[in-house]
Scaffold this motif. Structure first.
Motif, PDB file in Angstrom:
ATOM      1  N   ARG A  78      26.411  65.637  72.887  1.00 16.74           N
ATOM      2  CA  ARG A  78      27.695  65.349  73.537  1.00 16.74           C
ATOM      3  C   ARG A  78      27.928  66.202  74.779  1.00 16.74           C
ATOM      4  NH1 ARG A  78      31.407  64.859  68.019  1.00 16.74           N
ATOM      5  NH2 ARG A  78      30.859  62.676  67.533  1.00 16.74           N
ATOM      6  N   ALA A  79      27.191  67.285  74.910  1.00 15.88           N
ATOM      7  CA  ALA A  79      27.347  68.152  76.075  1.00 15.88           C
ATOM      8  C   ALA A  79      26.586  67.637  77.298  1.00 15.88           C
ATOM      9  CB  ALA A  79      26.881  69.571  75.736  1.00 15.88           C
ATOM     10  N   TYR A  80      25.662  66.705  77.079  1.00 18.90           N
ATOM     11  CA  TYR A  80      24.925  66.118  78.200  1.00 18.90           C
ATOM     12  C   TYR A  80      25.727  64.987  78.834  1.00 18.90           C
ATOM     13  CZ  TYR A  80      20.588  68.559  76.964  1.00 18.90           C
ATOM     14  OH  TYR A  80      19.639  69.511  76.722  1.00 18.90           O
ATOM     15  N   ARG A  81      25.319  64.593  80.049  1.00 19.79           N
ATOM     16  CA  ARG A  81      25.916  63.441  80.715  1.00 19.79           C
ATOM     17  C   ARG A  81      24.846  62.370  80.913  1.00 19.79           C
ATOM     18  NH1 ARG A  81      30.869  64.239  82.394  1.00 19.79           N
ATOM     19  NH2 ARG A  81      30.797  62.294  83.569  1.00 19.79           N
ATOM     20  N   PRO A  82      25.211  61.099  80.784  1.00 25.39           N
ATOM     21  CA  PRO A  82      24.222  60.035  81.000  1.00 25.39           C
ATOM     22  C   PRO A  82      23.762  59.993  82.453  1.00 25.39           C
ATOM     23  CG  PRO A  82      26.231  59.186  79.953  1.00 25.39           C
ATOM     24  CD  PRO A  82      26.527  60.571  80.410  1.00 25.39           C
ATOM     25  N   LEU A  83      22.462  59.730  82.616  1.00 25.05           N
ATOM     26  CA  LEU A  83      21.872  59.558  83.937  1.00 25.05           C
ATOM     27  C   LEU A  83      21.375  58.123  84.072  1.00 25.05           C
ATOM     28  CD1 LEU A  83      19.841  62.894  84.245  1.00 25.05           C
ATOM     29  CD2 LEU A  83      22.060  62.341  85.281  1.00 25.05           C
ATOM     30  N   PRO A  84      21.163  57.632  85.308  1.00 22.31           N
ATOM     31  CA  PRO A  84      20.682  56.258  85.473  1.00 22.31           C
ATOM     32  C   PRO A  84      19.418  56.003  84.645  1.00 22.31           C
ATOM     33  CG  PRO A  84      21.281  57.208  87.599  1.00 22.31           C
ATOM     34  CD  PRO A  84      21.340  58.324  86.587  1.00 22.31           C
ATOM     35  N   PRO A  85      19.326  54.837  83.991  1.00 20.97           N
ATOM     36  CA  PRO A  85      20.236  53.689  84.037  1.00 20.97           C
ATOM     37  C   PRO A  85      21.322  53.730  82.956  1.00 20.97           C
ATOM     38  CG  PRO A  85      18.298  53.096  82.796  1.00 20.97           C
ATOM     39  CD  PRO A  85      18.092  54.520  83.226  1.00 20.97           C
ATOM     40  N   PHE A  86      21.433  54.853  82.240  1.00 15.61           N
ATOM     41  CA  PHE A  86      22.349  54.916  81.104  1.00 15.61           C
ATOM     42  C   PHE A  86      23.806  55.117  81.513  1.00 15.61           C
ATOM     43  CE2 PHE A  86      18.181  56.007  79.479  1.00 15.61           C
ATOM     44  CZ  PHE A  86      18.095  55.217  78.347  1.00 15.61           C
ATOM     45  N   ASN A  87      24.048  55.242  82.808  1.00 18.84           N
ATOM     46  CA  ASN A  87      25.442  55.277  83.284  1.00 18.84           C
ATOM     47  C   ASN A  87      25.789  54.017  84.073  1.00 18.84           C
ATOM     48  OD1 ASN A  87      23.919  55.759  85.542  1.00 18.84           O
ATOM     49  ND2 ASN A  87      25.129  57.488  86.281  1.00 18.84           N
ATOM     50  N   TYR A  88      25.023  52.933  83.874  1.00 18.12           N
ATOM     51  CA  TYR A  88      25.272  51.683  84.578  1.00 18.12           C
ATOM     52  C   TYR A  88      26.299  50.821  83.853  1.00 18.12           C
ATOM     53  CZ  TYR A  88      21.062  52.238  87.527  1.00 18.12           C
ATOM     54  OH  TYR A  88      20.131  52.668  88.427  1.00 18.12           O
ATOM     55  N   VAL A  89      27.153  50.190  84.634  1.00 19.09           N
ATOM     56  CA  VAL A  89      28.084  49.174  84.141  1.00 19.09           C
ATOM     57  C   VAL A  89      27.851  47.908  84.958  1.00 19.09           C
ATOM     58  CG1 VAL A  89      30.509  48.498  83.983  1.00 19.09           C
ATOM     59  CG2 VAL A  89      29.817  50.815  83.349  1.00 19.09           C
ATOM     60  N   PRO A  90      27.650  46.742  84.335  1.00 15.18           N
ATOM     61  CA  PRO A  90      27.369  45.528  85.108  1.00 15.18           C
ATOM     62  C   PRO A  90      28.636  44.927  85.700  1.00 15.18           C
ATOM     63  CG  PRO A  90      27.386  45.014  82.769  1.00 15.18           C
ATOM     64  CD  PRO A  90      27.599  46.503  82.875  1.00 15.18           C
ATOM     65  N   GLU A  91      28.526  44.425  86.903  1.00 11.65           N
ATOM     66  CA  GLU A  91      29.607  43.685  87.543  1.00 11.65           C
ATOM     67  C   GLU A  91      29.024  42.352  88.000  1.00 11.65           C
ATOM     68  OE1 GLU A  91      31.422  46.150  90.538  1.00 11.65           O
ATOM     69  OE2 GLU A  91      32.489  47.325  89.016  1.00 11.65           O
ATOM     70  N   LEU A  92      29.389  41.285  87.279  1.00 12.46           N
ATOM     71  CA  LEU A  92      28.781  39.979  87.492  1.00 12.46           C
ATOM     72  C   LEU A  92      29.639  39.044  88.325  1.00 12.46           C
ATOM     73  CD1 LEU A  92      27.364  39.334  83.904  1.00 12.46           C
ATOM     74  CD2 LEU A  92      26.354  40.625  85.797  1.00 12.46           C
ATOM     75  N   VAL A  93      30.919  39.337  88.451  1.00 13.41           N
ATOM     76  CA  VAL A  93      31.820  38.483  89.230  1.00 13.41           C
ATOM     77  C   VAL A  93      32.524  39.335  90.271  1.00 13.41           C
ATOM     78  CG1 VAL A  93      32.187  36.836  87.360  1.00 13.41           C
ATOM     79  CG2 VAL A  93      33.706  38.807  87.572  1.00 13.41           C
ATOM     80  N   GLY A  94      33.048  38.660  91.279  1.00 10.38           N
ATOM     81  CA  GLY A  94      33.730  39.392  92.338  1.00 10.38           C
ATOM     82  C   GLY A  94      32.916  39.375  93.609  1.00 10.38           C
ATOM     83  N   ALA A  95      33.195  40.329  94.480  1.00 13.06           N
ATOM     84  CA  ALA A  95      32.532  40.372  95.777  1.00 13.06           C
ATOM     85  C   ALA A  95      31.057  40.726  95.625  1.00 13.06           C
ATOM     86  CB  ALA A  95      33.232  41.393  96.679  1.00 13.06           C
ATOM     87  N   GLY A  96      30.230  40.001  96.370  1.00 11.90           N
ATOM     88  CA  GLY A  96      28.813  40.321  96.386  1.00 11.90           C
ATOM     89  C   GLY A  96      28.051  39.765  95.206  1.00 11.90           C
ATOM     90  N   ALA A  97      26.736  40.012  95.244  1.00 16.13           N
ATOM     91  CA  ALA A  97      25.851  39.544  94.180  1.00 16.13           C
ATOM     92  C   ALA A  97      26.049  40.408  92.932  1.00 16.13           C
ATOM     93  CB  ALA A  97      24.407  39.626  94.648  1.00 16.13           C
TER      94      ALA A  97
END
Length: 470
Positions: A48-67
Motif C-alpha cells: 500500500r505504500a507503493y504507487r502504481p506506475l504505467p500501465p497500472f495507472n491507466y484509465v481508458p477514455e473511449l468517448v469524447g474528444a479524440g481517439a
C-alpha cells in the motif's frame, strides 16, 4: 499523459460485458515460515505504500474528444487496490477456490486504475495466497506473469520487493529522427504492413471458405467452424475456478515418447477430461472440440505495454478416442495450425488477432454467436513460468495458477504455467455451462494418469520385444 489504445487492446475493452469479462489474473500460493504471524500484514502495508506506475495507472477514455486513449492518473486508493482478507478457521482449499472465483467475477472499475490484488491469509497448511487481476487491455498473460515473478525475491530472507503494479516499464529506445518525419515514416510503414497483412489473411480465409462450401474436411487454424458445445452456453457472471499440478519433467517424457510437445499433451488431457465430465453430467458432445490456443508474439525481453498475441484454433480429438489416439490426433492438428500461423508475418498475425476479437465481440454483443458458429469451444493456453524458487517476505512461493478471462460465449479457459518442477493449471468456467469445475479438473488428472499408464505399458512392451529379438 495520454496514450493511444492499440486496436487489439481496444477490442478487449469494447467486447467486455458483465458476463464476459476481459481481465486476467493469477493465484499465488505461499508457505509461511514458522513464527511469522505478522508476515502477511507486513506485505499488505508495504504494497500500500507503493504507487502504481504505467500501465497500472491507466484509465481508458473511449468517448469524447479524440481517439480512444489511456489517461495516466495520479490518485489511487491503496485499500481498494490492495485488500487484506482471511479465511475463517477450519476453511478448506476448496473454500479458497470459491473465494477466488467470487473475486474474479465482477468487471474492473474503468474509472480507477485497472488492477486489484487481495492478500488472503488463513489458507490451510500454513499458507497464504495472493489473488490479483488486471485488465487484458494493459497486459497479456506472458508479460503479466513475468511482472509477478519480478515482484518476488530469489532469496528466502524477509524482504518485500516492489509489487508488479509498481515496477513500471523499461525506457523506450531513443529516437533519432525528427518527430514529424518519424510520424510520417511510421504511418507509411503501418499502412504498407496492414495491406500486406490483409492480403495474407484474405487468401487463407478464401481457401477455407471454398473448402467448407465443397464439404471438405477443414484443417489448419479453424476459427468460427466449431459447433455449439455445452461450453458455449450464454455467459453469466458466475464463475467456477479449480487448480491442478502435474510433474513437469514427467510430462515432457511422456510427450517425447508420443512425438508430442508438452502443450499437445496438456490439450489432449483437457480434451479427454472435458468429454468425460460432460458424459457424466448428461451433456455428452458428439463432435470434436475446437480449442483456441493463444500464441505470444513477444520476443525475448519484450515487456511493452498491451497485448502482443495471436492464436491458433485447433481441432481436438474424437469424442470416444482413447488417450493415446487422442494425443496423436491433437499432435497432427496443432502441427498443421502452427504451420499456417508460421506462414504469416508478425503484422499479419496481429491483424488476424484484431479481426478475430472484433468478430467474436460483435457476435457476442448481437447474440449472433447463438445461431452461427462460435469462435471456438474452449481456450487452452500455456504461459511461460520460472524455474527458480521465489519468495515474498521469507515465505516460499509453492504454486502459481493462472486465472484467465471468459468472453464471447467461450465458457471454459484452461491456462497452465510451469514453476520449478511442476506445471500448474488454472481452470476458469462459466457456471451456467460447467457447474463443478473441480470435478472437471479431477477428470483431467485421471486422463493424465491414463496416458501415463499407456506410455509405461508401451515402453515395457518395446523393451520386452527388443530383448526377445536381440
Amino acid at each position: 499523459m495520454n496514450r493511444a489504445i492499440p486496436p487489439l487492446d481496444l477490442g478487449w475493452l469494447l467486447m467486455e460485458s458483465p458476463g464476459g469479462t476481459t481481465h486476467v489474473g493469477a493465484l499465488l500460493l505461499f508457505k509461511k515460515p514458522p513464527g511469522r504471524r505478522s508476515l502477511v500484514r507486513e506485505v499488505v502495508e508495504a504494497y500500500r505504500a507503493y504507487r502504481p506506475l504505467p500501465p497500472f495507472n491507466y484509465v481508458p477514455e473511449l468517448v469524447g474528444a479524440g481517439a480512444p486513449h489511456f489517461r495516466e492518473v495520479e490518485s489511487w486508493d491503496p485499500h481498494y487496490h490492495v485488500a487484506h482478507l482471511a479465511l475463517p478457521a477450519q476453511s478448506s482449499y476448496e473454500d479458497l477456490l470459491r473465494l477466488v472465483a467470487d473475486l474474479h467475477e465482477p468487471m474492473l472499475d474503468r474509472h480507477r486504475p485497472m488492477f486489484r490484488c487481495w492478500l488472503i491469509d488463513g489458507v490451510p497448511g500454513g499458507r497464504f495466497a495472493i489473488y490479483t487481476k488486471t485488465h487484458h487491455s494493459i497486459i497479456d498473460g506472458v508479460s503479466g506473469l513475468k511482472k509477478l515473478y519480478e515482484g518476488l525475491s530469489p532469496s528466502g530472507e524477509p524482504s518485500i520487493p516492489a509489487p508488479a503494479f509498481a515496477l513500471g516499464q523499461p525506457d523506450p529506445e531513443p529516437e533519432h529522427a525528427p518527430p514529424a518525419l518519424r510520424k510520417l515514416t511510421d504511418a507509411v510503414r503501418g499502412a504498407l504492413a496492414e495491406v500486406g497483412a490483409i492480403n495474407q489473411i484474405s487468401r487463407t480465409a478464401l481457401r477455407k471458405a471454398l473448402s467448407a462450401a465443397l464439404g471438405s474436411h477443414l484443417e489448419g487454424s479453424l476459427p468460427f467452424v466449431a459447433g455449439h458445445a455445452p461450453t458455449n452456453a450464454p455467459l453469466v457472471q458466475a464463475r467456477g475456478f479449480a487448480t491442478m499440478s502435474l510433474p513437469l519433467e514427467e510430462m515432457h517424457t511422456i510427450g517425447r515418447q508420443h512425438g508430442a510437445t508438452l502443450n499437445d499433451l496438456a490439450a489432449a488431457i483437457v480434451d479427454h477430461g472435458l468429454h468425460t465430465y460432460l458424459r457424466e453430467t448428461g451433456q455428452a458432445y458428439s463432435h470434436e472440440f475446437v480449442a483456441m490456443c493463444p500464441v505470444s508474439l513477444r520476443d525475448d525481453g519484450d515487456s511493452a505495454v498491451g497485448t502482443r498475441v495471436s492464436a491458433i484454433f485447433v481441432r481436438l480429438g474424437a469424442p470416444a478416442a482413447p488417450m493415446s489416439e487422442r494425443l496423436r490426433q491433437v499432435v497432427h492438428s496443432v502441427a498443421t495450425a502452427k504451420k499456417e500461423l508460421g506462414a504469416l508475418s508478425t503484422d499479419a498475425a496481429m491483424a488476424y488477432s484484431v479481426a478475430l476479437i472484433a468478430l467474436a465481440g460483435a457476435g457476442a454483443t448481437t447474440h449472433l454467436d447463438r445461431v452461427g458458429h462460435p469462435a471456438c469451444n474452449l481456450v487452452i493456453s500455456n504461459v511461460p513460468g520460472a524455474t527458480e524458487t521465489r519468495y515474498l517476505n521469507g515465505a516460499e512461493l509453492v504454486g502459481i495458477f493462472p486465472v484467465s478471462a471468459l468472453a464471447a460465449s467461450i465458457g471454459l479457459n484452461v491456462t497452465l504455467s510451469s514453476y520449478r518442477d511442476h506445471m500448474d493449471f488454472g481452470f476458469v468456467a462459466n457456471s451456467a455451462a460447467i457447474s463443478d469445475v473441480v470435478a472437471l479438473a479431477e477428470h483431467t488428472r485421471r486422463a493424465y494418469a491414463d496416458i501415463k499408464a499407456d506410455t509405461r505399458r508401451s515402453h515395457a512392451a518395446a523393451l520386452t520385444h527388443r530383448s526377445t529379438t536381440g
